[in-house]
Write a protein that holds these residues in place. Structure first.
Motif, short mmCIF file in Angstrom:
data_model
loop_
_atom_site.label_atom_id
_atom_site.label_comp_id
_atom_site.label_asym_id
_atom_site.label_seq_id
_atom_site.Cartn_x
_atom_site.Cartn_y
_atom_site.Cartn_z
N THR A 195 26.44 7.23 7.28
CA THR A 195 26.77 5.81 7.40
C THR A 195 27.79 5.63 8.52
OG1 THR A 195 26.43 5.53 5.02
CG2 THR A 195 27.57 3.76 6.16
N VAL A 196 27.60 4.58 9.32
CA VAL A 196 28.54 4.24 10.39
C VAL A 196 29.02 2.80 10.15
CG1 VAL A 196 28.92 3.99 12.87
CG2 VAL A 196 27.36 5.75 12.02
N LEU A 197 30.33 2.64 9.99
CA LEU A 197 30.94 1.33 9.77
C LEU A 197 31.85 1.00 10.94
CD1 LEU A 197 32.01 1.64 6.01
CD2 LEU A 197 29.82 0.90 6.92
N TYR A 198 31.79 -0.25 11.40
CA TYR A 198 32.64 -0.71 12.49
C TYR A 198 33.51 -1.86 12.02
CZ TYR A 198 30.64 1.91 16.41
OH TYR A 198 30.27 2.90 17.28
N PHE A 199 34.79 -1.79 12.38
CA PHE A 199 35.70 -2.91 12.17
C PHE A 199 35.65 -3.79 13.40
CE2 PHE A 199 38.40 -1.45 8.52
CZ PHE A 199 38.41 -2.66 7.87
N GLU A 200 35.40 -5.08 13.20
CA GLU A 200 35.35 -6.04 14.30
C GLU A 200 36.45 -7.07 14.13
OE1 GLU A 200 31.50 -7.77 14.34
OE2 GLU A 200 30.45 -5.92 14.81
N GLY A 201 36.80 -7.71 15.23
CA GLY A 201 37.83 -8.75 15.20
C GLY A 201 39.03 -8.35 16.02
N ASP A 202 39.82 -9.36 16.38
CA ASP A 202 41.04 -9.13 17.15
C ASP A 202 42.11 -8.60 16.22
OD1 ASP A 202 43.12 -9.09 18.89
OD2 ASP A 202 43.07 -11.23 19.38
N ARG A 203 42.77 -7.51 16.63
CA ARG A 203 43.80 -6.93 15.76
C ARG A 203 45.00 -7.86 15.62
NH1 ARG A 203 47.00 -2.23 19.14
NH2 ARG A 203 47.39 -3.42 21.03
N VAL A 220 26.45 -0.41 10.90
CA VAL A 220 25.44 -0.31 11.96
C VAL A 220 24.44 0.81 11.66
CG1 VAL A 220 26.97 -1.25 13.72
CG2 VAL A 220 26.94 1.21 13.33
N LYS A 221 24.75 1.64 10.68
CA LYS A 221 23.81 2.66 10.23
C LYS A 221 24.11 2.96 8.77
CE LYS A 221 22.55 7.54 10.66
NZ LYS A 221 22.83 8.84 11.29
N ASN A 222 23.08 3.05 7.95
CA ASN A 222 23.27 3.34 6.54
C ASN A 222 22.00 3.93 5.96
OD1 ASN A 222 24.13 3.50 3.91
ND2 ASN A 222 24.69 1.35 3.71
N ARG A 223 22.05 5.20 5.58
CA ARG A 223 20.89 5.85 4.99
C ARG A 223 20.72 5.50 3.52
NH1 ARG A 223 22.14 11.78 7.69
NH2 ARG A 223 21.28 11.33 9.76
N PHE A 224 21.68 4.81 2.93
CA PHE A 224 21.63 4.50 1.51
C PHE A 224 21.66 3.00 1.24
CE2 PHE A 224 24.16 8.42 2.15
CZ PHE A 224 23.23 9.33 1.67
N GLY A 225 21.46 2.18 2.25
CA GLY A 225 21.48 0.74 2.04
C GLY A 225 21.12 0.00 3.31
N SER A 226 21.31 -1.32 3.27
CA SER A 226 20.96 -2.19 4.39
C SER A 226 22.03 -2.12 5.48
CB SER A 226 20.81 -3.64 3.91
OG SER A 226 20.65 -4.53 4.99
N THR A 227 21.62 -2.30 6.71
CA THR A 227 22.56 -2.34 7.84
C THR A 227 22.88 -3.77 8.26
OG1 THR A 227 20.70 -2.16 9.40
CG2 THR A 227 21.81 -0.12 8.74
#
Length: 456
Positions: free
Chosen positions: A237-245, A255-262
């Motif tokens: 699984t690949v997770l991305y944090f978005e937004g201005d810090r 953006v990638k998940n072998r065990f669920g929806s992306t």
């Protein structure tokens, strides 16, 4: 006798290996991505008899023998994170978390550790960037931790591997993968070889013992995870944090998940005590919306199974130069140009002499075609300087011939609009059938852009 060193070149983008430097990578076609690294040849490995014994122990399994139960998932009690993960953390999985510095990656993972330790799960937090005192200072702002969570400040992968095999925790957090180094690889920490080999060792541990593992990855200037692209292919699984810090709201996107929806997203707000879940993103995104300004339209976008109402703003002004300026924030720039060309050709608006600025309020990024009709309505509203009713919601896809096409799951979008207090919904006529009479909100179906002009 000392082992002879070998010099090879690696592509920083995809991990392609070459004996000499190349200007363009044959794998990903990127330019100037090769770096020189020194590696040691691998040992011969197991003898022939050992390989024979190992082959006898390995036996294939039938599908009926494999047990898949809900017990294989561990819920983190953070609903927004569980939604993105597909229902919880899968045992033996490896999750890569990326994002800009200071956006909240370590804070979120510490909160996961707190929730899991409160449920009695054993955890190991390995940090290669911060000391134990620094981690404790951040942890005190989050809350009280149980003795089920243990901290380790180490970058040597062999030491980390030995401790994991000895402690056998249920979950491990590696912060970050760019600081880890394997003694068998002679290159510096953070290099292509080190990141790839370190991830491979951690993957074997996770799959072999059944440990759920989070690894934090640094990002490059363009926002992608630093290191070879193969890193994202190796993990589950690949997770991305978005937004201005510097802003308060954060978007966690898978953006990638072998065990669920992306397509699922999680919305958080950064506060003093850490990241707080946003249960109703639509209300948050619509806060502060102007009520009497032209060029302001509310649209509904579907992110996975969650409908989100968000405001689109457009500003159309006469240009002072020969070439009009086009700017899009949060929306695909080419899509905006395409829709403006459709308005000029099919409706007759003279936009060729105007500058156009289109903004998606709230700091989000959307690419769903269902927001096309909202973009068009905002542009028309600003061009004619007419205010669209603040209680009107608009959604639909626009084609090149000016037709308004139907979108998926229209019923969920209308239901969300009614829940948020909207009284009118302009939608594709193709989606209108079957929805009349089910909602108190007024539904208006349109088939082309000329029909839309009647309501602006």
């Amino acid at each position: 006798m000392a082992k002879a060193k070998k010099t090879v070149f690696f592509c920083q983008n995809c991990g392609y290996e070459s004996p000499k430097w190349l200007g363009q990578c044959p794998g990903c076609k990127e330019w100037n991505t090769f770096v020189e690294e020194t590696v040691l040849p691998k040992s011969s490995g197991i003898s022939g008899n050992g390989q024979g014994i190992q082959k006898e122990r390995i036996k294939p399994a039938t599908i009926s023998e494999i047990d898949i139960t809900e017990d294989n998932r561990i819920t983190t009690n953070i609903e927004e994170l569980d939604r993105v993960l597909g229902g919880g953390l899968v045992q033996g999985s490896m999750v890569l978390v990326g994002g800009d510095p200071g956006i909240g990656k370590s804070t979120l993972l510490l909160q996961v550790c707190k929730q899991l330790s409160d449920k009695g799960h054993s955890l190991l937090y390995v940090s290669g960037e911060e000391s134990l005192r620094q981690i404790k200072m951040r942890a005190q702002r989050i809350g009280t931790f149980t003795d089920k969570m243990k901290l380790l400040c180490e970058t040597n992968l062999e030491t980390i591997k030995a401790i994991i095999e000895n402690e056998k925790p249920e979950a491990v957090i590696i912060d970050s993968i760019q600081t880890m180094y394997n003694e068998e690889v002679s290159s510096a920490p953070g290099s292509v070889s080190q990141v790839r080999e370190s991830t491979g060792v951690l993957m074997k541990i996770a799959k072999g013992i059944g440990i759920s593992m989070f690894i934090v990855g640094h990002v490059t200037k363009d926002g992608s995870v630093a290191g070879p692209r193969v890193l994202e292919h190796m993990v589950d699984t690949v997770l991305y944090f978005e937004g201005d810090r510097h802003a308060s709201y954060r978007i966690l996107r898978g953006v990638k998940n072998r065990f669920g929806s992306t397509n699922e997203i999680g919305v958080f707000e950064m506060r003093e005590q850490g990241l707080v879940e946003v249960k109703n993103p639509s209300q948050v995104m619509l806060n502060g919306r102007p009520t009497d300004a032209s060029g302001s339209v509310v649209v509904c976008s579907l992110e996975g199974t969650r409908p989100i109402l968000i405001e689109i703003q457009a500003l159309i002004t006469r240009t002072n130069f020969g070439l009009p300026r086009r700017t899009a924030v949060g929306i695909d720039y080419n899509r905006v140009n395409l829709l403006m060309a459709v308005l000029e050709k099919r409706v007759g608006l003279s936009l060729g002499e105007c500058d156009a600025y289109v903004n998606l309020a709230g700091g989000m990024k959307l690419g769903e075609p269902a927001i096309d009709l909202g973009i068009v309505a905002a542009i028309i509203s600003s061009y004619k300087n007419r205010v669209i009713d603040e209680e009107t919601l608009i959604f639909g896809e626009v084609g090149l011939s000016g037709e308004v096409r139907g979108v998926s799951q229209a019923q969920q979008r209308v239901k969300e609009a009614e829940k948020m207090g909207f009284t009118t919904c302009i939608m594709p006529k193709a989606n209108l059938e079957g929805l009349q009479g089910k909602f108190k909100i007024q539904l208006i179906g349109v088939a082309n852009l000329r029909e839309v002009m009647q309501y602006i």
